[in-house]
Design a protein around this motif. Sequence first.
Motif, PDB file in Angstrom:
ATOM      1  N   VAL A  32       0.863  -1.173   0.000  1.00 18.43           N
ATOM      2  CA  VAL A  32       0.000   0.000   0.000  1.00 18.43           C
ATOM      3  C   VAL A  32       0.901   1.224   0.000  1.00 18.43           C
ATOM      4  O   VAL A  32       1.817   1.317   0.820  1.00 18.43           O
ATOM      5  N   PRO A  33       0.675   2.153  -0.948  1.00 18.51           N
ATOM      6  CA  PRO A  33       1.515   3.345  -0.999  1.00 18.51           C
ATOM      7  C   PRO A  33       1.458   4.100   0.330  1.00 18.51           C
ATOM      8  O   PRO A  33       0.396   4.253   0.916  1.00 18.51           O
ATOM      9  N   GLY A  34       2.617   4.497   0.803  1.00 20.36           N
ATOM     10  CA  GLY A  34       2.708   5.260   2.041  1.00 20.36           C
ATOM     11  C   GLY A  34       2.830   4.410   3.274  1.00 20.36           C
ATOM     12  O   GLY A  34       2.969   4.910   4.363  1.00 20.36           O
ATOM     13  N   SER A  35       2.788   3.068   3.119  1.00 21.66           N
ATOM     14  CA  SER A  35       2.927   2.214   4.298  1.00 21.66           C
ATOM     15  C   SER A  35       4.401   1.922   4.526  1.00 21.66           C
ATOM     16  O   SER A  35       5.207   2.011   3.626  1.00 21.66           O
ATOM     17  N   ARG A  36       4.739   1.514   5.737  1.00 26.75           N
ATOM     18  CA  ARG A  36       6.124   1.252   6.081  1.00 26.75           C
ATOM     19  C   ARG A  36       6.462  -0.222   6.037  1.00 26.75           C
ATOM     20  O   ARG A  36       7.518  -0.633   6.451  1.00 26.75           O
ATOM     21  N   SER A  37       5.548  -1.072   5.621  1.00 32.87           N
ATOM     22  CA  SER A  37       5.830  -2.514   5.616  1.00 32.87           C
ATOM     23  C   SER A  37       6.881  -2.812   4.562  1.00 32.87           C
ATOM     24  O   SER A  37       6.976  -2.182   3.542  1.00 32.87           O
ATOM     25  N   SER A  38       7.693  -3.833   4.829  1.00 33.98           N
ATOM     26  CA  SER A  38       8.758  -4.166   3.887  1.00 33.98           C
ATOM     27  C   SER A  38       8.425  -5.376   3.089  1.00 33.98           C
ATOM     28  O   SER A  38       7.656  -6.198   3.371  1.00 33.98           O
TER      29      SER A  38
END
Length: 144
Positions: A138-144
């Motif tokens: 998801v754009p803007g998320s911090r998940s890698s």
Amino acid sequence: MSPAPDERDRIRAAMDRILAGVPEHSNGALTIVGLAQEVQVPRNALTQRHLDLKNDSYDKVRARGAIPDSEKRLRRQVTKLKELRAADAKELAALRADVEALVGALHQAQMENRQLRQQLAVPDSKVRSLPTQLRPRVPGSRSS
């Protein structure tokens, strides 16, 4: 504050008026509040100073075959609470059954998973591991 000298007589007269169905200062309810309104004294005059007259009032109401309004209200509340308790017990039983079913399903899935892992460990097994799907980013998320 001390009671008026004629307070007990006024209470008795108000009891008689209410029981006769001709209240002058209240709605005629067969309650201590109604009696206090009829006598034009605070309720605690009946519940603290003249407890014997309060009990006498309830006794007279019961002797006429009537149930005091406060008792009717309490009976309705007890009935409602019993209905709510029965509904809660029914819901609780359903939830407990659901928990048992879910625990059984989880146990079954764990057993099947264990069996599949054992079959996967055997050489030349017909069981193949599927590639895991990556979650879409998801754009803007911090998940890698």
